[in-house]
Design an enzyme around this catalytic site. Structure first.
Site, PDB file in Angstrom:
ATOM      1  CE  LYS A  98      80.483  56.971  51.394  1.00  0.00           C
ATOM      2  NZ  LYS A  98      79.260  56.912  52.221  1.00  0.00           N
ATOM      3  CD  GLN A 111      77.168  53.921  52.626  1.00  0.00           C
ATOM      4  OE1 GLN A 111      78.093  54.577  53.095  1.00  0.00           O
ATOM      5  NE2 GLN A 111      76.522  54.304  51.532  1.00  0.00           N
ATOM      6  CG  ASP A 168      77.381  60.445  56.436  1.00  0.00           C
ATOM      7  OD1 ASP A 168      77.860  60.803  55.344  1.00  0.00           O
ATOM      8  OD2 ASP A 168      77.145  59.258  56.736  1.00  0.00           O
TER       9      ASP A 168
HETATM   10  N1  GUN Z   1      73.895  56.236  51.417  1.00  0.00           N
HETATM   11  C1  GUN Z   1      73.841  56.958  50.274  1.00  0.00           C
HETATM   12  N2  GUN Z   1      74.550  58.107  50.404  1.00  0.00           N
HETATM   13  C2  GUN Z   1      75.041  58.110  51.656  1.00  0.00           C
HETATM   14  C3  GUN Z   1      75.866  59.031  52.379  1.00  0.00           C
HETATM   15  O1  GUN Z   1      76.256  60.100  51.905  1.00  0.00           O
HETATM   16  N3  GUN Z   1      76.171  58.661  53.657  1.00  0.00           N
HETATM   17  C4  GUN Z   1      75.720  57.504  54.214  1.00  0.00           C
HETATM   18  N4  GUN Z   1      76.058  57.253  55.475  1.00  0.00           N
HETATM   19  N5  GUN Z   1      74.954  56.640  53.569  1.00  0.00           N
HETATM   20  C5  GUN Z   1      74.629  56.938  52.298  1.00  0.00           C
END
Ligand code: GUN
Length: 294
Positions: free
Chosen positions: A49, A93, A116
């Site tokens: 990211k 996350q 998200d």
């Molecule tokens: N953990 C696995 N996929 C994601 C996601 O799309 N966003 C977040 N915040 N955590 C994750």
């Protein structure tokens, strides 16, 4: 022979478009990523990211917190970011350490900065078919259907998995009165007996169960569309490892009409769609700020 739904190439296109869009902005969109603990998969996702953000001109800032941190301290940080006008997007996350309740943490994020799309307000809006932010992985799957002109209307879509991140939102989106959408949706999960019965009737299969190489082509209907959300590192026992999905790739070659590979399918799109949401959050924030003097 199966046609590949190339998520990596589509994600590249999307990132290039975002980069051009951002060049016209007054300032870089600002994304804050909160990472608690040192889970290795989470660290890899966060690095992806950060790298993509840097590439397209999003200012991404990582808040790396120790796994022993108290829930209240994470909430204090989120409140501080909520109150900072130049912060456009905030993500935490997942998964979080066991002593931290992800629901409480997600609810602390300002829904306008929840890129998200996990806040109850945003999930509620998605159910009402008036979404602000659609969670990144489901949004990436919709983008794939759009880009490859996969007809979804009137089709039977079987979703394996019911997580808040993927299974539940994609089920709602595929059933919604939209294009892509307008499917008849069946959700299968760990308590569904005989999932083969449903899979054999599925025109579209979205697999998000987190079990490596669980689905074999013999379980599927001829000419179906397969979207594999799983990603696993498996060791071959000789010190080497490879990456696979929830689907046995070799087994679907002569069965499916279209399928996403792993790696290079849904994964890269998740990052691209998070940044799409971040750019959208920036635009909404800039618009609100422009109204402030009135
Ligand atoms: N953990 C696995 N996929 C994601 C996601 O799309 N966003 C977040 N915040 N955590 C994750």
């Amino acid at each position: 022979m199966v046609k590949i739904l190339d998520g990596k190439a589509l994600a590249e296109d999307i990132l290039e478009q975002l980069k051009k869009q951002i060049l016209r902005f007054e300032r870089p969109p600002e994304l804050h990523i909160i990472l608690v603990g040192e889970e290795s998969a989470s660290q890899i996702y966060v690095q992806q990211k950060l790298k993509a953000s840097q590439r397209i001109g999003v200012s991404a800032q990582l808040h790396s917190l120790p796994s022993s941190i108290a829930q209240n301290e994470v909430i204090s940080l989120i409140q501080q970011l909520n109150a900072t006008s130049t912060v456009d997007g905030i993500i935490v996350q997942l998964p979080l350490p066991h002593h931290i309740d992800p629901r409480v943490i997600i609810e602390a994020i300002d829904p306008k900065k929840d890129v998200d799309g996990f806040h109850p307000m945003n999930l509620g809006k998605l159910v009402r078919n008036e979404p602000d932010f659609i969670p990144a992985t489901p949004l990436g799957i919709l983008e794939l259907f759009r880009a490859y002109e996969i007809e979804t209307q009137g089709k039977h879509c079987v979703v394996l998995g019911r997580s808040m991140l993927v299974g539940m939102p994609i089920s709602i989106l595929m059933a919604s009165k939209n294009s892509p959408g307008n499917c008849t949706v069946t959700i299968c999960h760990s308590y569904t007996p005989n999932i083969d019965v449903y899979l054999k009737q599925a025109d579209i299969v979205i697999v998000a169960i987190g079990k490596p190489r669980f689905i074999h082509g013999s379980m599927l209907k001829e000419h179906c569309v397969v979207v594999d959300v799983g990603i696993h590192k498996i060791s071959n026992g000789e010190g080497k490892s490879s990456v696979c999905g929830d689907v046995i790739w070799e087994s679907i070659q002569e069965v499916a009409a279209f399928a996403t590979p792993v790696p290079g399918g849904v994964g890269p799109l998740t990052v691209a769609m998070l940044l799409t949401n971040t750019v959208q959050a920036y635009a909404l924030n800039a618009f609100r700020t422009s109204l402030d003097w009135m």
